[in-house]
Structure formats: C-alpha cells, structure tokens
Scaffold this active site. Structure first.
Site, PDB file in Angstrom:
ATOM      1  N   ASN A  10       0.831  -1.064   0.040  1.00  0.00           N
ATOM      2  CA  ASN A  10       0.189   0.073  -0.159  1.00  0.00           C
ATOM      3  C   ASN A  10       0.860   1.209  -0.102  1.00  0.00           C
ATOM      4  O   ASN A  10       0.368   2.514  -0.622  1.00  0.00           O
ATOM      5  CB  ASN A  10      -0.857   0.030   1.226  1.00  0.00           C
ATOM      6  N   THR A  11       2.164   1.068   0.463  1.00  0.00           N
ATOM      7  CA  THR A  11       2.884   2.239   0.398  1.00  0.00           C
ATOM      8  C   THR A  11       4.290   2.259  -0.434  1.00  0.00           C
ATOM      9  O   THR A  11       4.570   3.363  -1.143  1.00  0.00           O
ATOM     10  CB  THR A  11       3.695   2.399   1.851  1.00  0.00           C
ATOM     11  N   LYS A  14       8.548  -3.137  -3.650  1.00  0.00           N
ATOM     12  CA  LYS A  14       9.730  -4.023  -3.569  1.00  0.00           C
ATOM     13  C   LYS A  14      10.027  -4.842  -4.723  1.00  0.00           C
ATOM     14  O   LYS A  14       9.239  -5.508  -4.995  1.00  0.00           O
ATOM     15  CB  LYS A  14       9.987  -4.497  -2.070  1.00  0.00           C
ATOM     16  N   VAL A 100      -2.200 -11.740   0.466  1.00  0.00           N
ATOM     17  CA  VAL A 100      -1.067 -12.510   0.016  1.00  0.00           C
ATOM     18  C   VAL A 100       0.209 -12.090   0.547  1.00  0.00           C
ATOM     19  O   VAL A 100       1.177 -12.899   0.521  1.00  0.00           O
ATOM     20  CB  VAL A 100      -1.086 -12.439  -1.395  1.00  0.00           C
ATOM     21  N   ASP A 101       0.373 -10.960   1.051  1.00  0.00           N
ATOM     22  CA  ASP A 101       1.523 -10.598   1.920  1.00  0.00           C
ATOM     23  C   ASP A 101       1.692 -11.393   3.050  1.00  0.00           C
ATOM     24  O   ASP A 101       2.988 -11.920   3.479  1.00  0.00           O
ATOM     25  CB  ASP A 101       1.654  -9.098   1.929  1.00  0.00           C
TER      26      ASP A 101
END
Length: 245
Positions: A10-11, A14, A100-101
């Site tokens: 959300n931020t 990577k 999923v993270d």
C-alpha cells in the site's frame, strides 16, 4: 533475460532479481515517486523473462504495475493465497480473504525457522500472525501501524504533526507524546499477542518482524529479530513451485 520478484504494498513497491533461487539486491520504490512505468524504467533491465508479482495494493495501482511489466516481461505470474503450501496451512476458512503478503511472509518465516513464530508485519497496517512448529497458522490480528496512526490523527487534526518526536514513557511535548502513544499502542498489541501465543503453545514463539516500520519497534521488543524482505523471500519459494507447474 532474467526472473524478478515484485511485492506491491500500500505504500511501496519492492522488487529484486531471483538469482539461482535466491533474492538479489532489493530495490524499494515509493508510490509517490511518480508513474510506475517510468520508475521501473530506471530500476529494471529492458527485458525480463518472468515477473512474479504479489500485490495487496488497490486495483488501479495493481493494474498500472501489470501494464508496466507487460512491456518488458515475457511472462507475468500473480501470486495468490493458498489454503496449504508445503507444510504451511492457513487458518482462514476462506483463504482469499488473507492478504497474499501475510501468506508469503508466513511461508518464508516457517522456511527460515522450522519452529513456532509470532510474525509481525509493520507497513501501512500492523499485522500479527501465529504459526506453530508444524506450520499450522493459528490466526492473526490487524491494526493500524504507528505511521498510519500518525497520518490519521494529522488528517483529522492538522495541528498534530504527522512525523517527528521520540519515544519516551511520559512525554513533555506533543511530538514526543504522539510518537510514544502510537509506537506504544503497537508495542502493547505485540506484547499482548506474545503472551497469548506462549499460553496457546505452552512455550515462547520466536518473534519475527518485517516491513518498513520495524526499526522503531524492534529495539523495544527483547528477543525480536528482523527480516525486511520476508514477503519477497516467500514469493521466491512460491515462484520455485510455480515455475515447475
């Protein structure tokens, strides 16, 4: 040609190359840096063989990433939460409701330790998940991260600074009070979860933190360990099986 991993949160985005089954140098890109296609042009080679993607971001940002990757990747594979993967078994009756993270981070945490883990992700949200030594997910918690708490307070009361201040037991100015209160709320939830996990398991679980906001919390959590790229580590494990499918 090469294989790359992408963790779209959300931020931040990577990404890292996958080299002989291992993660290469991790590149972290803020969404605020501009158009994703232009950002990726500066970070990635012109062509890649496969892009493995994990995304918890909004639909528009996810689509923007996939469109940018479609210009350079021969194949794109989108990771999804599964009820079981290897030894890991998810507690959710509806696995698609588990981000999923979190799924990939648990996959990597169990692969790293082979033992009971209390896993804390510190990003936009603060997520806490408990996994026993066999790989059984016993459930979790979600709360605002300290960063999101500060942003929410500032949005509702602009006179309250969005950043700044230092943690202290009882602050003598507003910035320190904000830092202490928001970090303290996260610490209290983690510590309470740690105690309940020990009761549930009958012994302590290893405390493992990952995500962009772990630095401020880890020092105040005795015995905690950091693993900044845990989602990418889990994605690498998932990708190894996906590539053989």
């Amino acid at each position: 040609m090469s294989t790359w991993l992408f963790d779209l949160g959300n931020t931040r985005l990577k990404c890292a190359p996958l080299i002989e089954g291992r993660i290469g140098e991790v590149i972290a890109l803020s969404h605020r840096e501009g158009d994703l296609a232009n950002v990726l042009d500066r970070a990635l080679p012109a062509r890649i063989e496969v892009a493995h993607v994990a995304s918890v971001a909004g639909e528009a940002l996810r689509v923007a990433l996939l469109q940018a990757l479609a210009q350079r990747a021969r194949r794109i594979s989108l990771a999804r939460t599964q009820a079981a993967f290897g030894a890991l078994r998810i507690a959710y009756a509806q696995p698609h409701k588990l981000g999923v993270d979190r799924f990939l981070a648990m996959l990597a945490a169990h692969a790293r330790t082979g033992d009971a883990v209390l896993l804390c992700g510190v990003g936009t949200a603060l997520t806490i998940d408990l996994i026993d030594a066999s790989g059984c997910h016993l459930g979790g918690r979600i709360a605002p991260s300290p960063t999101l708490m500060r942003e929410a307070l500032h949005a509702r009361a602009p006179q309250l600074a969005e950043r700044g201040g230092d943690y202290t037991d009882f602050a003598a100015d507003t910035e320190d009070a904000l830092a202490s209160g928001c970090e303290g709320a996260a610490l209290a939830l983690i510590q309470a979860s740690r105690e309940v996990a020990q009761q549930r398991l009958g012994r302590p679980a290893q405390l493992l933190l990952h995500g962009g906001g772990v630095e401020e919390l880890t020092a105040r959590l005795p015995g905690a360990q950091q693993a900044h790229a845990l989602v990418l580590e889990g994605l690498a494990i998932w990708a190894a099986v996906d590539s053989m499918a």
